[in-house]
Scaffold this active site. Structure first.
Site, short mmCIF file in Angstrom:
data_model
loop_
_atom_site.label_atom_id
_atom_site.label_comp_id
_atom_site.label_asym_id
_atom_site.label_seq_id
_atom_site.Cartn_x
_atom_site.Cartn_y
_atom_site.Cartn_z
N ASP A 123 46.94 54.29 33.09
CA ASP A 123 46.15 53.80 31.95
C ASP A 123 44.69 53.72 32.40
OD1 ASP A 123 44.98 52.50 29.84
OD2 ASP A 123 46.28 50.74 29.88
N ASP A 144 34.26 50.45 33.09
CA ASP A 144 33.70 49.10 33.26
C ASP A 144 34.01 48.55 34.65
OD1 ASP A 144 32.69 49.14 30.69
OD2 ASP A 144 34.53 48.33 29.82
N ASN A 161 34.24 42.91 29.91
CA ASN A 161 34.98 43.70 30.91
C ASN A 161 34.14 43.95 32.16
OD1 ASN A 161 37.26 43.80 29.34
ND2 ASN A 161 36.96 45.92 28.65
N ASN A 174 35.06 40.91 22.85
CA ASN A 174 35.93 41.21 21.70
C ASN A 174 37.35 40.85 22.03
OD1 ASN A 174 33.96 42.54 20.11
ND2 ASN A 174 34.33 44.48 21.16
#
Ligand code: ADP
Length: 306
Positions: free
Chosen positions: A239, A245, A43, A11
């Site tokens: 973050d 992933d 990812n 995406n």
């Protein structure tokens, strides 16, 4: 080298930063905008390739300019995209609104990902030659089932991330070797809030489970040995996007190398801890030398100097 195939989504994340998200009918002015290559499949592929795996991805990008960028982003991290199709129409997109409190709201439009409904003969050949197949739930379930069944037929270990979480059909569970939910997904799949209880419930359906617990690390449970919690390194997180992933991609590499499961989990935890200390998702995933360097101090050989 561990050979990994990822059957999953790509995406383009379209991220707008705002003070507060708009209510229905409202227009707000955002502070900044970024486009970031993402998708859980892509990812995990980037994470595994950067962690030292020989990685190929099966899926689809669109025929729009995002498609080219998504393909190049994968290739830039060393992921083989020969079997990543280009479907007529738009690439998958994730429309993300991040507010000043760090909260977010996301709309995912599958686009090209939705065209991947089954495997091609070439896909199956690639999977058959792999050590592991990584799967998530952002492609049509028919393709996920096809891929997992093909891997199972060829004795290839399957690792399933059940996200976005949804009830898992018995025929998928029957061909899943390792399930890696986060604690929220584990609770939703089982109706059991406590991770240990959830792991025990999941072990009735799959032989091995790793439940990720954010800053608290992860819980490993299998039918062969007692459950253990592996704590995460203590770091200052800025973050946590992409942490899961990164963890799964690195774990797959370590398991494929035949490292003992406890060591593989600690090494994957080091990879994820590096990811959370930087802004971004795929862009903040660490390369192998960094993972090895952060793993080494905590796992130095016994000091046998007199
Ligand atoms: P997801 O990103 O899928 O929601 P988690 O939040 O459980 O998954 O995080 C996945 C892994 O990332 C954890 O098991 C842990 O190893 C690592 N991780 C996440 N948050 C932190 C943190 N604050 N400090 C250190 N490691 C973290």
């Amino acid at each position: 080298m561990t050979t990994i195939v990822v059957l999953g989504s790509t995406n383009m994340d379209l991220v707008a930063y705002v003070a507060h998200p708009p209510k229905r009918g409202e227009t707000v002015t955002g502070r900044a905008f970024r486009t970031v290559p993402g998708g859980k499949g892509a990812n995990q592929a980037v994470a595994a390739a950067r962690a030292g795996g020989d990685v190929a991805v099966i899926g689809a990008v669109g025929s729009d300019p995002f498609g080219e960028r998504l393909r190049h982003a994968l290739e830039a991290s060393g992921v083989d995209t020969d079997l990543l199709r280009t479907a007529d129409g738009p690439s998958g997109t994730a429309h993300v609104v991040v507010d000043d409190d760090g909260g977010n709201a996301i709309v995912v439009v599958p686009g090209a990902n939705g065209t991947v409904t089954a495997l091609s003969p070439g896909d199956e050949t690639l999977i058959a030659a792999a050590d592991l197949l990584l799967l998530q739930l952002e492609l049509p379930l028919s393709a996920v089932l096809d891929g997992a069944a093909a891997a199972h037929r060829h004795g290839v270990r399957t690792v399933l991330t059940p996200a976005p979480v949804q009830p898992l059909p018995p025929e998928l569970l029957a061909v899943t070797d390792l399930l890696v939910p986060n604690e929220h997904e584990a609770a939703q799949l089982t109706g059991v809030a406590d991770p240990l209880g959830a792991a025990q419930a999941l072990l009735r359906q799959v032989p091995e489970v790793v439940i990720t617990l954010g800053a608290a690390g992860c819980l490993h449970a299998s039918r062969d040995c007692a459950p253990t919690v592996v704590p995460a390194p203590l770091v200052r997180a800025v973050d946590t996007t992409g942490a899961g992933d990164t963890f799964t991609g690195a774990l797959a590499v370590a398991l494929g190398e035949g490292r003992p499961v406890g060591e593989a989990l600690r090494w994957a935890s080091c990879a994820a801890a590096l990811c959370v200390q930087r802004e971004g998702a795929s862009t903040s995933m660490p390369y192998r030398p960094e993972i090895d360097a952060s793993f080494a101090p905590t796992h130095a050989p016994e000091d046998d100097t007199p």
